[in-house]
Design a protein around this motif. Sequence first.
Motif, PDB file in Angstrom:
ATOM      1  N   ILE A 200       7.108  -2.896 -45.073  1.00  0.00           N
ATOM      2  CA  ILE A 200       6.615  -3.257 -43.741  1.00  0.00           C
ATOM      3  C   ILE A 200       5.112  -3.510 -43.794  1.00  0.00           C
ATOM      4  N   GLU A 201       4.389  -2.696 -44.561  1.00  0.00           N
ATOM      5  CA  GLU A 201       2.952  -2.928 -44.731  1.00  0.00           C
ATOM      6  C   GLU A 201       2.695  -4.307 -45.330  1.00  0.00           C
ATOM      7  N   ALA A 202       3.523  -4.712 -46.289  1.00  0.00           N
ATOM      8  CA  ALA A 202       3.358  -6.035 -46.912  1.00  0.00           C
ATOM      9  C   ALA A 202       3.630  -7.156 -45.913  1.00  0.00           C
ATOM     10  N   LEU A 203       4.653  -6.985 -45.084  1.00  0.00           N
ATOM     11  CA  LEU A 203       4.935  -7.978 -44.042  1.00  0.00           C
ATOM     12  C   LEU A 203       3.770  -8.065 -43.059  1.00  0.00           C
ATOM     13  N   ALA A 204       3.213  -6.911 -42.699  1.00  0.00           N
ATOM     14  CA  ALA A 204       2.076  -6.889 -41.773  1.00  0.00           C
ATOM     15  C   ALA A 204       0.869  -7.579 -42.388  1.00  0.00           C
ATOM     16  N   ARG A 205       0.650  -7.339 -43.674  1.00  0.00           N
ATOM     17  CA  ARG A 205      -0.516  -7.949 -44.341  1.00  0.00           C
ATOM     18  C   ARG A 205      -0.397  -9.475 -44.349  1.00  0.00           C
ATOM     19  N   ALA A 206       0.808  -9.964 -44.595  1.00  0.00           N
ATOM     20  CA  ALA A 206       1.019 -11.413 -44.565  1.00  0.00           C
ATOM     21  C   ALA A 206       0.823 -11.958 -43.154  1.00  0.00           C
ATOM     22  N   ALA A 207       1.334 -11.230 -42.154  1.00  0.00           N
ATOM     23  CA  ALA A 207       1.198 -11.686 -40.761  1.00  0.00           C
ATOM     24  C   ALA A 207      -0.245 -11.672 -40.302  1.00  0.00           C
ATOM     25  N   SER A 208      -1.024 -10.711 -40.826  1.00  0.00           N
ATOM     26  CA  SER A 208      -2.418 -10.603 -40.400  1.00  0.00           C
ATOM     27  C   SER A 208      -3.271 -11.781 -40.852  1.00  0.00           C
ATOM     28  N   GLN A 209      -2.756 -12.559 -41.800  1.00  0.00           N
ATOM     29  CA  GLN A 209      -3.505 -13.700 -42.318  1.00  0.00           C
ATOM     30  C   GLN A 209      -3.073 -15.024 -41.674  1.00  0.00           C
ATOM     31  N   LEU A 210      -2.070 -14.984 -40.806  1.00  0.00           N
ATOM     32  CA  LEU A 210      -1.592 -16.209 -40.181  1.00  0.00           C
ATOM     33  C   LEU A 210      -2.664 -16.819 -39.286  1.00  0.00           C
ATOM     34  N   GLY A 211      -2.724 -18.125 -39.300  1.00  0.00           N
ATOM     35  CA  GLY A 211      -3.659 -18.830 -38.430  1.00  0.00           C
ATOM     36  C   GLY A 211      -5.106 -18.783 -38.915  1.00  0.00           C
ATOM     37  N   ARG A 212      -5.337 -18.305 -40.132  1.00  0.00           N
ATOM     38  CA  ARG A 212      -6.731 -18.200 -40.608  1.00  0.00           C
ATOM     39  C   ARG A 212      -7.010 -19.178 -41.713  1.00  0.00           C
TER      40      ARG A 212
END
Length: 212
Positions: A200-212
């Motif tokens: 879940i942490e890995a999924l969050a890390r990927a999502a945190s970079q969206l749109g950047r």
Amino acid sequence: MSAKTEKLLSLLNGQPVVPVLKIANVADAVPLARALARGGLPAIEITLRTADALEAIRRVAGEVEGAIVGAGTILDARQFDEAAAAGSKFIVSPGITNELLAAAKDSPVPLLPGAITPGEIMAAREAGLRFLKFFPAEQSGGIASLKAFASPLADVKFCPTGGITGKNAADYLSLPNVICVGGSWVAPDDMVKAGRWDEIEALARAASQLGR
């Protein structure tokens, strides 16, 4: 822009995805919030769709350093007050009503109400709200609708929620009137039940970079 809209923007601006969570087992709340925060998504929405939701909010607010916990699926003033008392930093509702607007007016906790029609958006705007949830996004015209609102309602920003996935989130985030999106794909039920916090942490890390 009202002080409460500015407060809400300060909480959520810069985080492209706000996890929308349904906590079935209250014991999962703290490790889940910690995993999401480690992955770069400290602001989360715990929906009042389960019996343990308020207790989950209390635990995250009290035990997870750096977490910004909000309450979702708030339908009336009583739920608003209960969620605020539990430690919610922001309140999310699927729609907008006079009762909710009144509750929000008397509270320091900012409201992110759902609005999908021009009339609903204008009603929220009249109440001083410039940051709204666009729900259910995909079922209500999605990106095309938000593009159409950008010019006539240029001072209103949105957090689309409903049908947002890792596949379409970046398209929403590319719109000038979208601040962030809400989604549940960063915390799949099977991973939560199995305690697969690293995944879940890995999924969050990927999502945190969206749109950047």
